[in-house]
Design an enzyme around this catalytic site. Structure first.
Site, mmCIF file in Angstrom:
data_model
loop_
_atom_site.group_PDB
_atom_site.id
_atom_site.type_symbol
_atom_site.label_atom_id
_atom_site.label_comp_id
_atom_site.label_asym_id
_atom_site.label_seq_id
_atom_site.Cartn_x
_atom_site.Cartn_y
_atom_site.Cartn_z
ATOM 1 N N ASP A 160 -8.407 8.440 -3.398
ATOM 2 C CA ASP A 160 -7.772 9.331 -2.432
ATOM 3 C C ASP A 160 -7.318 10.634 -3.086
ATOM 4 O OD1 ASP A 160 -6.797 10.118 0.052
ATOM 5 O OD2 ASP A 160 -4.809 9.294 -0.358
ATOM 6 N N GLU A 179 -5.828 0.037 -8.908
ATOM 7 C CA GLU A 179 -6.220 -0.638 -7.673
ATOM 8 C C GLU A 179 -7.686 -1.065 -7.649
ATOM 9 O OE1 GLU A 179 -5.017 1.603 -4.253
ATOM 10 O OE2 GLU A 179 -2.884 1.420 -4.693
ATOM 11 N N TYR A 220 2.933 -0.236 -0.024
ATOM 12 C CA TYR A 220 3.330 0.797 0.944
ATOM 13 C C TYR A 220 3.808 0.118 2.235
ATOM 14 C CZ TYR A 220 1.313 4.288 -2.129
ATOM 15 O OH TYR A 220 1.037 5.103 -3.206
ATOM 16 N N GLU A 239 3.767 2.348 -7.459
ATOM 17 C CA GLU A 239 3.612 3.301 -6.355
ATOM 18 C C GLU A 239 4.382 2.794 -5.151
ATOM 19 O OE1 GLU A 239 -0.337 4.398 -5.143
ATOM 20 O OE2 GLU A 239 -1.081 4.545 -7.206
#
Length: 621
Positions: free
Chosen positions: A163, A407, A460, A496
């Site tokens: 991303d 990831e 997240y 994160e």
């Protein structure tokens, strides 16, 4: 390095062909001046250039000093700091180097080419291809659109599983430098502590002759010699050593000694000398079941993830931007960051050494999701990248841990062997630092986690699922931490967490994409982090330091907006929330009043004792 001349200012850019295949076509595309360092994508006004995939060509005539071209005892080297992604290099039309990988330096000895006749200049040509395949790092895929009712013939797109925008070009300086023909090639330094005596172990590698004399001196910050030695390897002992401490952890953080290495050799052409100075920070790093230790003291990472990304220059190196970022880090009270998701410029690491900003150094292993990206070709390239990364960054005291991936699909069966191999290889290259990778898998199915020293986990909650439901964060985050620790009994970093926020959007009660929602989400995370950091959580790194560019999609309004600063480095509301938190966390570490005098930027709330700290924070916030 030495007497290098950077290939900066005006550089000619040409593109040949329009396809991603590694085939050079004969017809030239458009030509324009291109600054180096920079990404080429955003410099022009051509939409095709911005999204270009394939070959681009840089070319420059460089004027050389007469001594370089006439003195056969001088070795002339061309060094390229970063070329994304695959690069082929010619000097005066002669092929001199190829390199795969977009974030690490490579070089070529061009002495014979520039000393072969009465030359005063050399033409440097660099062809760069930014195509990503399942076996590159990061991986990607070229998708050919074959439906001619929707797409022109031969139409393709570069598909990626990460991303951030696939900026390309010469992102760091291209330099010419010289050494003698017998020269210091590499230095490896490791440090330790025995009571109050600092230990500096060194190993020096030379090229050009087996018969050299090596003399070593260690100087303190005032230029006084505190230890000396000789030979290609040895140990220097420093009584009452000043240790390298992280920012805000000591009254004199980031103390650096200077290791001076002097080489002399007798050659057929006469005596030869070379000299190199290397900054050295004496410190130790260790990991227990529940703590991360620097110099034997518990260290808590409170900082950010970053990107090399900014307006116009893309990923091109920029000193002014770098200093702005470091001033913002110190303003925040941040003591650490991760080089998400690739190695940053060497100048970044040098400033971290000087300012005491702790680094998790990550390779470009992001977007490893396809099964074919776990094959032998990918693995061999990944091992090579780790060798290049460790060779470049091994001597930086600020770097305390290597990260081999971000990831990956670590629940896939081949991922276990793949990650085990890369981690073991990295540990063999550098036994002095812990190794990790950053996971977003479930603790029950992650096949790479058994091999790391520290669990780094991204999550997240209430962003990519349970949209808007902030009330579920605490339960889900506690469950995450407890599952990982129960399974592995290793320290954990929340590597994160965050929420997309468009500066200037406001709603109360908080709604997604507003500044209030970002603040509220972080506050929910902090409640659990404050509980678990008393047990086994050893860090928290916000995603992200600043907004950054991504590929276009309905979910990305001109890039990723999870920054606590805008892309132009202006603070959102969350920046002030984190600033208050990070200074409070810093106050809990070993900390002295003089830090307030020496490290305070602007009106930072740097307290001398906890009671005064609370008062100062109440007055300021």
């Amino acid at each position: 390095e030495g007497m290098g001349r950077p290939l900066e200012r005006q550089v000619e850019w040409r593109c040949y062909g329009t396809g991603p295949d590694l085939t050079l076509l004969s017809q030239s595309g458009p030509t324009l001046d291109m600054p180096v360092p920079s990404s080429f994508n955003d410099v022009g006004q051509d939409a095709q250039l911005r999204s270009f995939v394939g070959w681009v060509w840089y070319e420059r005539e460089a004027v050389l000093p007469q001594r370089w071209t006439q003195d056969l005892g001088t070795r002339v080297v061309l060094r390229i700091g970063s070329a994304h992604y695959y690069a082929i290099v010619w000097v005066n039309g002669v092929h001199v180097a190829e390199h795969e990988g977009g974030h690490l330096p490579f070089e070529a000895d061009i002495s014979k080419l520039v000393q072969s006749g009465p030359l005063s200049s050399c033409r440097i040509t660099i062809a760069i291809n930014n195509t990503l395949t399942p076996h590159t790092l990061p991986p990607g895929t070229i998708l050919y659109k074959t439906d001619t009712s929707k797409y022109p013939k031969g139409y393709f797109v570069q598909d990626i599983n990460f991303d951030f925008f696939n900026y390309a070009g010469l992102h760091r300086s291209v330099t010419l430098y010289t050494t003698p023909t017998t020269y210091i090639d590499d230095i490896t330094v490791t440090t330790g502590v025995d009571q109050d005596t600092g230990l500096v172990n060194y190993q020096i590698f030379t090229q050009g002759s087996e018969h050299v004399q090596l003399d070593v001196r260690l100087l303190d910050a005032d230029g006084r010699v505190v230890a000396d030695g000789s030979g290609g390897q040895g140990q220097l002992q420093v009584p009452a050593a000043h240790l390298w401490w992280p920012y805000l952890m000591h009254e004199h953080p980031a103390y650096l000694y200077s290791l001076e290495v002097r080489m002399t050799a007798q050659t057929e052409a006469g005596p030869v000398a070379d000299f190199y100075t290397l900054p050295v920070g004496i410190r130790t790093v260790a990991v227990t079941e529940s703590q991360f230790l620097i110099n034997g003291k518990p260290f808590y990472f409170h900082g950010v993830n970053k990107h090399e990304d900014s307006d116009v220059r893309g990923k091109g190196f920029d000193w002014a931007l770098l200093m702005k970022d470091f001033n913002l880090l110190r303003w925040l009270g941040a003591n650490a960051f991760r080089t998400s998701h690739y190695p940053y410029a060497e100048e970044v690491m040098q400033l971290c050494d000087r300012y005491g900003i702790v680094v998790i150094d990550e390779c470009p292993g992001v977007g490893i999701v396809l099964p074919q990206s776990y094959g032998n070709a990918s693995l061999q390239h990944h091992l090579q990248v780790m060798e290049e990364l460790v060779r470049r960054d091994k001597n930086h005291p600020a770097i305390v841990m290597w990260s081999v991936a971000n990831e990956p699909t670590s629940s896939l069966k081949p991922a276990g062997y793949y990650l085990k191999t890369v981690i073991a290889h990295t540990k063999a290259l550098d036994p002095t630092r812990p190794v990790t990778f950053v996971t977003n898998s479930n603790f029950e199915g992650d096949l790479g986690a058994p091999y790391v020293d520290v669990i780094c986990v991204n999550s997240y909650y209430s962003w990519y699922h349970d949209y808007g439901h902030l009330e579920v964060i605490q339960l889900q985050l506690r469950t995450q931490f407890e599952g990982w620790y129960r399974t592995y009994h290793k320290p954990i970093i929340q590597s994160e967490y965050g929420a997309e926020t468009i500066a200037g959007f406001h709603e109360d009660p908080p709604l997604m994409f507003t500044e209030e929602y970002q603040k509220s989400l972080l506050e929910q995370y902090h409640l659990v982090l404050d509980q678990k950091r008393k047990e086994y959580v050893v860090g928290e790194l916000i995603w992200n330091f600043a907004d950054f560019m991504t590929n276009q999609s309905p979910q990305r309004p001109v890039g990723n907006r999870k920054g606590i600063f805008t892309r132009q480095r202006q603070p959102k509301s969350a920046a002030f929330l984190l600033r208050e938190r990070y200074w409070k966390l810093a106050n809990e570490t070993r900390y002295h009043p003089s830090v307030a005098k020496s490290q305070c930027l602007g009106n930072e709330p740097v307290p001398t004792v906890k009671k005064k700290a609370n008062k100062a924070l109440r007055l300021l916030f």
